[in-house]
Scaffold this motif. Structure first.
Motif, PDB file in Angstrom:
ATOM      1  N   LYS A 122      -3.266  -5.506  -0.931  1.00 43.64           N
ATOM      2  CA  LYS A 122      -3.339  -4.981   0.436  1.00 43.64           C
ATOM      3  C   LYS A 122      -4.074  -5.929   1.382  1.00 43.64           C
ATOM      4  O   LYS A 122      -4.272  -5.596   2.554  1.00 43.64           O
ATOM      5  CB  LYS A 122      -4.041  -3.612   0.421  1.00 43.64           C
ATOM      6  CG  LYS A 122      -3.290  -2.553  -0.363  1.00 43.64           C
ATOM      7  CD  LYS A 122      -3.997  -1.206  -0.321  1.00 43.64           C
ATOM      8  CE  LYS A 122      -5.300  -1.244  -1.114  1.00 43.64           C
ATOM      9  NZ  LYS A 122      -5.962   0.083  -1.145  1.00 43.64           N
ATOM     10  N   ALA A 171       2.947   6.598  -7.054  1.00 43.37           N
ATOM     11  CA  ALA A 171       1.985   7.373  -7.839  1.00 43.37           C
ATOM     12  C   ALA A 171       2.312   8.851  -7.844  1.00 43.37           C
ATOM     13  O   ALA A 171       1.903   9.583  -8.756  1.00 43.37           O
ATOM     14  CB  ALA A 171       0.579   7.161  -7.288  1.00 43.37           C
ATOM     15  N   THR A 172       3.055   9.324  -6.837  1.00 33.90           N
ATOM     16  CA  THR A 172       3.317  10.763  -6.717  1.00 33.90           C
ATOM     17  C   THR A 172       4.773  11.132  -6.904  1.00 33.90           C
ATOM     18  O   THR A 172       5.100  12.307  -7.082  1.00 33.90           O
ATOM     19  CB  THR A 172       2.869  11.256  -5.331  1.00 33.90           C
ATOM     20  OG1 THR A 172       3.550  10.511  -4.312  1.00 33.90           O
ATOM     21  CG2 THR A 172       1.364  11.067  -5.170  1.00 33.90           C
ATOM     22  N   SER A 216       2.649   1.719  -3.397  1.00 31.57           N
ATOM     23  CA  SER A 216       1.713   2.159  -4.442  1.00 31.57           C
ATOM     24  C   SER A 216       1.431   3.649  -4.331  1.00 31.57           C
ATOM     25  O   SER A 216       1.399   4.374  -5.343  1.00 31.57           O
ATOM     26  CB  SER A 216       0.407   1.367  -4.340  1.00 31.57           C
ATOM     27  OG  SER A 216       0.629  -0.003  -4.590  1.00 31.57           O
ATOM     28  N   LYS A 217       1.238   4.130  -3.121  1.00 30.22           N
ATOM     29  CA  LYS A 217       0.964   5.557  -2.918  1.00 30.22           C
ATOM     30  C   LYS A 217       2.180   6.406  -3.284  1.00 30.22           C
ATOM     31  O   LYS A 217       2.060   7.448  -3.944  1.00 30.22           O
ATOM     32  CB  LYS A 217       0.568   5.819  -1.469  1.00 30.22           C
ATOM     33  CG  LYS A 217      -0.796   5.262  -1.087  1.00 30.22           C
ATOM     34  CD  LYS A 217      -1.120   5.557   0.370  1.00 30.22           C
ATOM     35  CE  LYS A 217      -2.493   5.030   0.751  1.00 30.22           C
ATOM     36  NZ  LYS A 217      -2.818   5.294   2.185  1.00 30.22           N
ATOM     37  N   ALA A 218       3.385   5.952  -2.842  1.00 35.04           N
ATOM     38  CA  ALA A 218       4.594   6.730  -3.106  1.00 35.04           C
ATOM     39  C   ALA A 218       4.928   6.738  -4.591  1.00 35.04           C
ATOM     40  O   ALA A 218       5.333   7.771  -5.147  1.00 35.04           O
ATOM     41  CB  ALA A 218       5.761   6.167  -2.301  1.00 35.04           C
ATOM     42  N   GLU A 248       0.827  -1.215   0.000  1.00 37.00           N
ATOM     43  CA  GLU A 248       0.000   0.000   0.000  1.00 37.00           C
ATOM     44  C   GLU A 248       0.857   1.259   0.000  1.00 37.00           C
ATOM     45  O   GLU A 248       0.603   2.201  -0.766  1.00 37.00           O
ATOM     46  CB  GLU A 248      -0.923  -0.023   1.218  1.00 37.00           C
ATOM     47  CG  GLU A 248      -1.879   1.158   1.274  1.00 37.00           C
ATOM     48  CD  GLU A 248      -2.840   1.071   2.450  1.00 37.00           C
ATOM     49  OE1 GLU A 248      -3.824   1.827   2.464  1.00 37.00           O
ATOM     50  OE2 GLU A 248      -2.591   0.237   3.363  1.00 37.00           O
ATOM     51  N   GLN A 249       1.892   1.281   0.841  1.00 39.23           N
ATOM     52  CA  GLN A 249       2.754   2.461   0.920  1.00 39.23           C
ATOM     53  C   GLN A 249       3.518   2.676  -0.378  1.00 39.23           C
ATOM     54  O   GLN A 249       3.667   3.821  -0.848  1.00 39.23           O
ATOM     55  CB  GLN A 249       3.726   2.320   2.085  1.00 39.23           C
ATOM     56  CG  GLN A 249       3.050   2.295   3.453  1.00 39.23           C
ATOM     57  CD  GLN A 249       4.024   1.951   4.571  1.00 39.23           C
ATOM     58  OE1 GLN A 249       5.234   2.012   4.404  1.00 39.23           O
ATOM     59  NE2 GLN A 249       3.481   1.562   5.716  1.00 39.23           N
TER      60      GLN A 249
END
Length: 499
Positions: free
Chosen positions: A236, A188-189, A184-186, A181-182
């Protein structure tokens, strides 16, 4: 026009970033799972001056992990296999040392027992030899009991370790799901979060130390599967593992995997890692060793009791049993275990018929339709079909030296039982004879020529051909209590006699 100072400053700044990355590599050289990083430089955008473009310097394009997916997969596989082998070796070494040592294994006790048996047979009237035989018989049964207790303790330790490992596996799979999860978020940005990737790979490596797994990358996340394809991590989400008493054999813990509201037994499909090594040791070494030790105990008990039952003791009576009854009610009932969830109320007796035909395998009995009046027997763990038999068969069919009797209740179609003909025998063997004079060391029949015989005829030593049936309750009772010796028999050949 680009400033020369700015161009030079960009080079210095990029080089300084390289030094930072190098320093970070050195500082983390001892960190488990850390991958060396390297800077990727690229040119800054150019400025157009007339008909040409003039460069404006350099910039830091990326900081990447020095990572090879193929080598990482090889590392994960090697880690799993190494943990499997180490766990197996850690269990089998003390077992081997225990059985090979003359002071703790069964060989020395058996040797002492048979030596004293030979000595007593050579000196049947000597009380000291008889007492030594009785003492060595007690020592032999004690050695069987001690080894059985140690085997069972090792089995209990494995059960405890499985419970501990499943808890640790759940912690690691939860961590991997959180890293997914972490990351994927990192991603993306911004760029790749190298430290999170390293930590996730390290968590997978630690997971492989416990159980062999395979990973599949999907949209920046990794899914984790057991070798049989059952998933532990999907993005996740995670599926929890647990260790609990097996439905077919409560003495051995099974590994369960929960997927939503469904729980499945994955014990037989687990391989690799410490858990795989323990399960492999239990199925390939510990369980067969317990069964083999029990088979030896059964053979010794039956053969000695049967032989003593055909001899004469020092009191002139037929001999009594030296060891306990191998087909006692307690022993027969303990050889079958009903599966948790059986619909019927049936309870089975497993009767030992011929110890010489016993194997070291366990068996599965399943009642089949249409009226649950038949049962199918399969040999474990390979599932070899031993045949389908009727509960109305009289006598009950003998399967590898044992037969199955319906002790109580009624069976339902699909009811299953695990049969362990030899497993508990080494724990149950005991010496029941307390008077050394009751040891039957003399033959029950002898032949002497009549004093008035004038011929040259000679009669050979007669042999008692009747053999005690260890499955016959009446004969077993006689063997436990002893039988009074009958009167001599006179054989008349013409005018000559032999007693």
């Amino acid at each position: 026009m680009a400033s020369l100072i700015n161009i030079g400053l960009s080079g210095l700044t990029t080089s300084q970033a390289g030094l930072h990355t190098t320093g970070n590599n050195i500082a983390n050289s001892e960190v488990a799972g850390y991958s060396r990083q390297q800077n990727i430089q690229r040119a800054k955008g150019s400025l157009q001056e007339g008909q040409v473009f003039i460069g404006t310097g350099t910039t830091l394009g990326d900081v990447r992990r020095v990572y090879n997916a193929f080598l990482d997969a090889q590392l994960q596989t090697a880690t799993s296999l190494n943990s499997d082998s180490t766990a197996y070796l850690g269990q089998v070494t003390p077992l081997n040392n225990m059985l090979s040592d003359s002071n703790t294994g069964i060989t020395g006790a058996l040797s002492n027992f048979f030596s004293s048996l030979q000595s007593a047979a050579n000196k049947p009237t000597e009380d000291a030899s008889r007492q030594l035989l009785l003492s060595n018989a007690q020592a032999l049964s004690g050695r069987f009991n001690s080894l059985s207790a140690q085997f069972k303790q090792q089995n209990n330790n494995i059960n405890g370790n499985l419970g501990t490992m499943t808890s640790r596996i759940n912690e690691l799979t939860s961590s991997i799901a959180q890293y997914n999860e972490q990351i994927s978020k990192a991603s993306a940005t911004s760029g790749q979060p190298n430290e999170l990737l390293d930590q996730r790979d390290e968590a997978v490596r630690q997971l492989n130390e416990l159980v062999g797994v395979q990973t599949v990358e999907r949209n920046g996340s990794i899914d984790v599967y057991l070798k049989n394809g059952q998933s532990l991590v999907l993005g996740k989400t995670t599926n929890k593992m647990s260790a609990e008493p097996s439905a077919s054999d409560p003495t051995q813990f099974a590994v369960k995997l929960q997927r939503g509201s469904t729980t499945m037994d994955v014990t037989n499909s687990i391989s690799g890692g410490e858990m795989g090594g323990l399960l492999r040791y239990r199925s390939e070494t510990l369980a067969p060793a317990m069964n083999e030790l029990g088979r030896i105990a059964l053979v010794v008990s039956q053969q000695l009791n049967s032989q003593l039952g055909q001899g004469i003791d020092k009191n002139g009576e037929f001999g009594a049993a030296l060891f306990g009854d191998i087909n006692s009610d307690k022993a027969m009932s303990a050889r079958s275990t009903p599966k948790v969830g059986n619909a019927g109320s049936a309870a089975l007796n497993v009767v030992i018929r011929d110890t010489g035909k016993l194997s070291t395998s366990d068996y599965q009995v399943t009642f089949v339709g249409p009226g649950a009046d038949k049962y199918q027997v399969k040999k474990l763990p390979d599932g070899t079909d031993m045949g389908t038999f009727s509960t109305n068969d009289d006598p009950a069919p003998v399967i590898d030296g044992f037969s199955i009797d319906l002790r109580a209740g009624t069976a339902a179609v699909g009811d299953s039982f695990k049969i362990t003909p030899t497993r508990n025998a080494s724990a149950e063997i005991d010496v029941v004879l307390t008077d050394a004079k009751r040891l039957a060391l003399a033959a029950p029949l002898t032949a002497t020529s009549g004093s008035g015989n004038t011929g040259t005829g000679v009669i050979k030593q007669p042999v008692l051909t009747s053999v005690l049936d260890i499955a016959d309750p009446a004969q077993r009772l006689e063997l436990q209590t002893g039988i009074k010796y009958s009167t001599p028999v006179r054989l008349v050949f013409g005018s000559e006699t032999t007693t």
